[in-house]
Write an enzyme that holds these catalytic residues in place. Structure first.
Site, short mmCIF file in Angstrom:
data_model
loop_
_atom_site.label_atom_id
_atom_site.label_comp_id
_atom_site.label_asym_id
_atom_site.label_seq_id
_atom_site.Cartn_x
_atom_site.Cartn_y
_atom_site.Cartn_z
N LYS A 1 4.43 9.41 9.21
CA LYS A 1 4.07 8.66 10.48
C LYS A 1 5.05 9.32 11.60
O LYS A 1 4.76 10.57 11.88
CB LYS A 1 4.18 7.18 10.51
CG LYS A 1 3.61 6.58 9.28
CD LYS A 1 2.00 6.72 9.64
CE LYS A 1 1.17 5.97 8.62
NZ LYS A 1 -0.06 5.95 8.55
N ASP B 1 9.16 3.12 -0.11
CA ASP B 1 8.35 3.62 0.60
C ASP B 1 8.62 3.44 2.09
O ASP B 1 8.32 2.31 2.54
CB ASP B 1 7.00 2.92 0.29
CG ASP B 1 5.63 3.72 0.88
OD1 ASP B 1 6.01 4.25 2.06
OD2 ASP B 1 4.73 3.52 0.44
N TYR C 1 0.60 -1.44 -0.02
CA TYR C 1 0.03 0.03 0.02
C TYR C 1 0.91 1.35 -0.04
O TYR C 1 1.88 1.37 0.70
CB TYR C 1 -0.88 -0.10 1.19
CG TYR C 1 -1.82 1.17 1.18
CD1 TYR C 1 -2.98 1.29 0.66
CD2 TYR C 1 -1.70 2.27 2.35
CE1 TYR C 1 -3.85 2.54 0.64
CE2 TYR C 1 -2.47 3.20 2.41
CZ TYR C 1 -3.58 3.25 1.56
OH TYR C 1 -4.22 4.43 1.58
#
Length: 467
Positions: free
Chosen positions: A302, A257, A162
């Site tokens: 995050k 990522d 994702y």
């Protein structure tokens, strides 16, 4: 009022005014059943719901709460920044402070805190950083930048990984390994999905086939450094290096990522913990030598925002300077580099020292080991899969290496396991396809509450039956 009444009422109210009652789908508890908990406070390793019930938290805001919730120094930094103004729509010195800090963390040999007696070799992963507001925005911009830099259109991604919800990444595999993708969501036009090729993860042959078929058209491969959005499925040894080597041999880029793993599994993310070879010296010391691979663009989220909406992408200078206003690849954001979010990120990263990472690793090892022991004692087929201090359960006999393997598990066991833990005061991710997150604030008392809850949860998983 019985326990849960306030949560039920809040969920009913939310469903009248918010689609599905939530602003992010996993919060709806669809895969585990029941009404989601509506949280009103958090401190250290704990969260509190509208009924006033406290839980040991193993979600940690899906990663950012690396220091624990509401760390006093982070809160103070946010309050100070907010008092000076919530948003300026202009540049601030703190944006450069954060960029310099991130570049520096990615320039010092990663994993060094684990290697006493080592000789340091410095490698700079990125030269410049662009701040944005969300991980989706970071990966979307990284893909546009890769296309602008290479002059090519196709992106290769892996099934089950994702990278946010931009149109081109909500794509499903076609009928063959090297076929162009199909839309994975309503509202995604087929021609946009067809600019992505989706292949199985950890499959080197699939990567080779895609490049044999489409090589001159491929701008980049995008991959999570260690997948954690289908549960934790670490890359096979050398797989990330293989991706970089293959992309570079074909004139393409590798986008790594690290929205989830960046600054969480180590001071320089998963790349920093795994991409360096170690040479044993004659005197017993160990030397970190040059990295086995370098990605071209890296995305962060995050932890970099400390719990506030902040994300980023970075690369070497020749790539980053294709971005506007220097280059022709456009990206903009009114709230990019928001001063309150930057203050939270700066405070968090400055506090995330070697002791913090040592505590994260220790707590993750204790809890994941106890999960393994409890399920084994009840005869439940399972694997506890780990990537650094991230871990999750797979209810199957052998470790899954790709999305098809993750789907081929007894996922029905997770709902009863989850609710048994929740009833015992432990909040887990409300899906078997998510990573568990610990914090440096999980002290022995909090950890013991988790351990005490596990036997009953394991029994619930053992007695579960498919519907």
């Amino acid at each position: 009022m019985s326990h849960g009444d306030a949560n039920d009422r809040e969920f009913e109210r939310a469903q009248r005014v918010i689609p599905g009652g939530v602003n992010s789908p996993v919060r709806a508890f669809r895969s585990v059943g029941g009404a989601p908990r509506f949280l009103v406070a958090a401190s250290g390793p704990y969260v509190t719901d509208v009924d006033g019930r406290e839980y040991v938290d193993l979600v940690a805001s899906w990663g950012p709460a690396i220091l624990g919730h509401a760390h006093p120094e982070v809160v103070a930094a946010v309050q100070d920044a907010a008092a000076r103004g919530l948003s300026f729509g202009a540049s601030t010195p703190a944006e450069s402070d954060l960029a310099e800090l991130v570049i520096d963390r990615l320039s010092v040999t990663p994993g060094a805190h684990q290697l006493p007696g080592r000789s340091l070799v410095t490698t700079r992963l990125i030269d410049e950083l662009r701040l944005v507001s969300t991980g989706t925005e970071a990966t979307m911009t990284a893909i546009r930048l890769a296309r602008g830099f290479t002059g090519r259109d196709l992106i290769v991604k892996f099934s089950g990984l994702y990278h946010g919800h931009s149109d081109g990444l909500l794509a499903d595999a076609g009928s063959g390994l090297a076929t162009l993708a199909l839309p994975a969501s309503a509202g995604v036009p087929a021609p946009i999905a067809a600019q992505t090729v989706v292949i199985p993860y950890n499959d080197r042959d699939a990567v080779r086939e895609v490049f044999a078929e489409h090589g001159p058209r491929i701008a980049a491969i995008i991959a999570e450094a260690a997948p954690a959005n289908m549960g934790v499925v670490p890359p096979a040894p050398g797989f990330n290096q293989f991706l970089a080597d293959t992309a570079h041999a074909n004139g393409a880029l590798l986008i790594l990522d690290e929205v989830l793993t960046g600054f969480r599994v180590g001071p320089a993310g998963y790349w920093g913990e795994t991409a360096f070879t170690i040479r044993e010296e004659g005197d017993g010391s160990r030397t970190l030598v040059s990295p086995t691979y370098l990605p071209d663009i890296v995305t962060f989220g995050k932890v970099i925002g400390g719990g506030m909406p902040l994300a980023a992408l970075g690369a070497r200078r020749e790539i980053m300077e294709r971005l506007a206003p220097v280059g022709p690849v456009y990206q903009a954001g009114t709230l990019s580099g928001n001063p309150v979010a930057v203050a939270a990120g700066l405070a968090t990263l400055r506090l995330a020292d070697a002791d913090v990472y040592a505590r994260l690793d220790h707590v993750a090892a204790v809890i994941s080991g106890a999960v393994d022991d409890a399920l084994t004692a009840c005869g439940v087929p399972h694997v506890v899969s780990r990537a650094g201090n991230l871990f999750s359960i797979q209810f199957r006999d052998t470790p899954a290496v790709d999305y098809a393997g993750v789907q081929a598990q007894d996922a029905y066991r997770y709902g009863p396991f989850f609710h048994a833990m929740l009833d015992a005061g432990v909040s887990l991710p409300p899906s078997v396809f998510e990573a568990w997150f610990v914090t440096a604030a999980h002290d022995d008392e909090a950890v013991n509450r988790v351990l005490d809850a596990l036997p009953a949860a394991a029994r619930a998983a053992a007695s579960a039956r498919p519907e």
